[in-house]
Motif scaffolding. Sequence first.
Motif, PDB file in Angstrom:
ATOM      1  N   ASP A 123      73.084 -20.484 -25.934  1.00 55.05           N
ATOM      2  CA  ASP A 123      72.974 -20.882 -24.387  1.00 55.05           C
ATOM      3  C   ASP A 123      72.586 -19.570 -23.742  1.00 55.05           C
ATOM      4  O   ASP A 123      71.571 -19.487 -23.013  1.00 55.05           O
ATOM      5  N   ARG A 124      72.734 -18.268 -24.364  1.00 56.57           N
ATOM      6  CA  ARG A 124      72.286 -16.998 -23.751  1.00 56.57           C
ATOM      7  C   ARG A 124      70.778 -17.127 -24.006  1.00 56.57           C
ATOM      8  O   ARG A 124      70.187 -16.637 -23.020  1.00 56.57           O
ATOM      9  N   ASP A 125      70.246 -17.333 -25.005  1.00 56.09           N
ATOM     10  CA  ASP A 125      68.860 -17.114 -25.420  1.00 56.09           C
ATOM     11  C   ASP A 125      67.929 -18.316 -24.491  1.00 56.09           C
ATOM     12  O   ASP A 125      66.980 -18.029 -23.875  1.00 56.09           O
ATOM     13  N   TYR A 126      68.672 -19.526 -24.302  1.00 60.08           N
ATOM     14  CA  TYR A 126      68.141 -20.585 -23.563  1.00 60.08           C
ATOM     15  C   TYR A 126      67.933 -20.047 -22.119  1.00 60.08           C
ATOM     16  O   TYR A 126      66.873 -20.154 -21.511  1.00 60.08           O
ATOM     17  N   LEU A 127      68.782 -19.701 -21.537  1.00 58.07           N
ATOM     18  CA  LEU A 127      68.941 -19.159 -20.275  1.00 58.07           C
ATOM     19  C   LEU A 127      68.003 -17.932 -19.893  1.00 58.07           C
ATOM     20  O   LEU A 127      67.321 -18.031 -18.882  1.00 58.07           O
ATOM     21  N   LEU A 128      68.143 -17.067 -20.835  1.00 58.88           N
ATOM     22  CA  LEU A 128      66.987 -15.865 -20.723  1.00 58.88           C
ATOM     23  C   LEU A 128      65.439 -16.572 -20.387  1.00 58.88           C
ATOM     24  O   LEU A 128      64.982 -15.972 -19.738  1.00 58.88           O
ATOM     25  N   SER A 180      62.904  -6.151 -18.522  1.00 64.74           N
ATOM     26  CA  SER A 180      63.906  -4.867 -18.256  1.00 64.74           C
ATOM     27  C   SER A 180      64.858  -5.332 -17.026  1.00 64.74           C
ATOM     28  O   SER A 180      66.221  -4.849 -17.182  1.00 64.74           O
ATOM     29  N   ASP A 181      64.329  -6.055 -15.993  1.00 65.75           N
ATOM     30  CA  ASP A 181      65.032  -6.504 -14.873  1.00 65.75           C
ATOM     31  C   ASP A 181      65.904  -7.644 -15.419  1.00 65.75           C
ATOM     32  O   ASP A 181      67.088  -8.126 -15.045  1.00 65.75           O
ATOM     33  N   LEU A 182      65.299  -8.703 -16.151  1.00 63.89           N
ATOM     34  CA  LEU A 182      66.113  -9.961 -16.641  1.00 63.89           C
ATOM     35  C   LEU A 182      67.244  -9.274 -17.538  1.00 63.89           C
ATOM     36  O   LEU A 182      68.440 -10.027 -17.437  1.00 63.89           O
ATOM     37  N   ILE A 183      67.031  -8.379 -18.565  1.00 60.96           N
ATOM     38  CA  ILE A 183      68.123  -8.263 -19.424  1.00 60.96           C
ATOM     39  C   ILE A 183      69.198  -7.177 -18.742  1.00 60.96           C
ATOM     40  O   ILE A 183      70.593  -7.444 -18.915  1.00 60.96           O
ATOM     41  N   SER A 184      68.913  -6.755 -17.628  1.00 64.00           N
ATOM     42  CA  SER A 184      69.820  -5.933 -16.742  1.00 64.00           C
ATOM     43  C   SER A 184      70.611  -6.777 -15.932  1.00 64.00           C
ATOM     44  O   SER A 184      71.542  -6.419 -14.918  1.00 64.00           O
ATOM     45  N   MET A 185      70.252  -8.426 -15.530  1.00 62.51           N
ATOM     46  CA  MET A 185      71.135  -8.962 -14.674  1.00 62.51           C
ATOM     47  C   MET A 185      72.552  -9.302 -15.084  1.00 62.51           C
ATOM     48  O   MET A 185      72.982  -9.151 -16.428  1.00 62.51           O
ATOM     49  N   GLN A 186      73.436  -9.291 -13.998  1.00 61.10           N
ATOM     50  CA  GLN A 186      74.824  -9.402 -14.222  1.00 61.10           C
ATOM     51  C   GLN A 186      75.002 -10.754 -13.440  1.00 61.10           C
ATOM     52  O   GLN A 186      74.164 -11.253 -12.846  1.00 61.10           O
ATOM     53  N   GLU A 195      80.039  -8.353 -15.400  1.00 57.58           N
ATOM     54  CA  GLU A 195      79.526  -8.313 -16.479  1.00 57.58           C
ATOM     55  C   GLU A 195      78.154  -8.837 -16.600  1.00 57.58           C
ATOM     56  O   GLU A 195      77.458  -9.443 -15.720  1.00 57.58           O
ATOM     57  N   TYR A 196      77.336  -8.366 -17.752  1.00 54.34           N
ATOM     58  CA  TYR A 196      76.037  -8.804 -18.048  1.00 54.34           C
ATOM     59  C   TYR A 196      75.763 -10.449 -18.584  1.00 54.34           C
ATOM     60  O   TYR A 196      76.594 -10.749 -19.124  1.00 54.34           O
ATOM     61  N   LEU A 197      74.727 -10.650 -17.621  1.00 59.61           N
ATOM     62  CA  LEU A 197      74.449 -12.136 -18.047  1.00 59.61           C
ATOM     63  C   LEU A 197      74.125 -12.507 -19.540  1.00 59.61           C
ATOM     64  O   LEU A 197      74.523 -13.269 -20.287  1.00 59.61           O
ATOM     65  N   PHE A 198      73.182 -11.452 -20.154  1.00 57.60           N
ATOM     66  CA  PHE A 198      72.739 -11.627 -21.501  1.00 57.60           C
ATOM     67  C   PHE A 198      73.297 -10.705 -22.004  1.00 57.60           C
ATOM     68  O   PHE A 198      72.837  -9.554 -22.574  1.00 57.60           O
ATOM     69  N   LYS A 199      74.519 -10.934 -22.748  1.00 55.59           N
ATOM     70  CA  LYS A 199      75.444  -9.917 -23.289  1.00 55.59           C
ATOM     71  C   LYS A 199      75.167  -9.751 -24.831  1.00 55.59           C
ATOM     72  O   LYS A 199      74.947 -10.997 -25.297  1.00 55.59           O
TER      73      LYS A 199
END
Length: 189
Positions: free
Chosen positions: A25-30, A42-48, A100-104
């Motif tokens: 689910d995480r990889d799909y949402l990313l 860098s901005d995507l992976i920092s999303m909370q 919490e980070y979105l893409f933990k």
Amino acid sequence: MKFVEPIRDRKKIESMKKILSAQSDRDYLLFKIGMNSAFRISDLISMQFKHVINKQGKALSHFVINEKKTGKVNKIALSKSVKKSVEDYARKYYSDHLDEYLFKSRKGHNKPISRVQAWQIIRDAAAEVGLENIGTHSLRKTFGYHQYRNGTSIAILMTLFNHSSESITLRYIGITQDDKDQAVQSLDL
């Protein structure tokens, strides 16, 4: 750094979505957010979670991110399908902590995945559908390429990408001589 291309073929994009959805689910949402926004990896992976939902788990109307590279605030609307994907994801993974980070990452406590991990996720899915020269930056380029092909003005894309000229944006999103030739030949007055 190797030059990466936008993903021009919509069928390949759909195939990658299926692969990533089956994987995580995480990889799909990313991938989904990356393909539907002008954000750098860098901005995507920092999303909370606070960047995408309210406390009740409902998707926000816009992403509002302070870009790491430029320091500028960038506000981008969420499409209907992105909102649905965000809310589906939040129902499963949001635990009442908006910080919490979105893409933990699966390693460590509340840390995002790394740029390298994100690159591997995207590159592997691209390779599975037969694409080369695809990386994390391809998400942003693909967004711009398809926005442009869909009629979005180059001036708006320049603003979304924080570029200083049309030529930079056109080159960035992969508008090629073939694209220019096709546009001229298709008019044929």
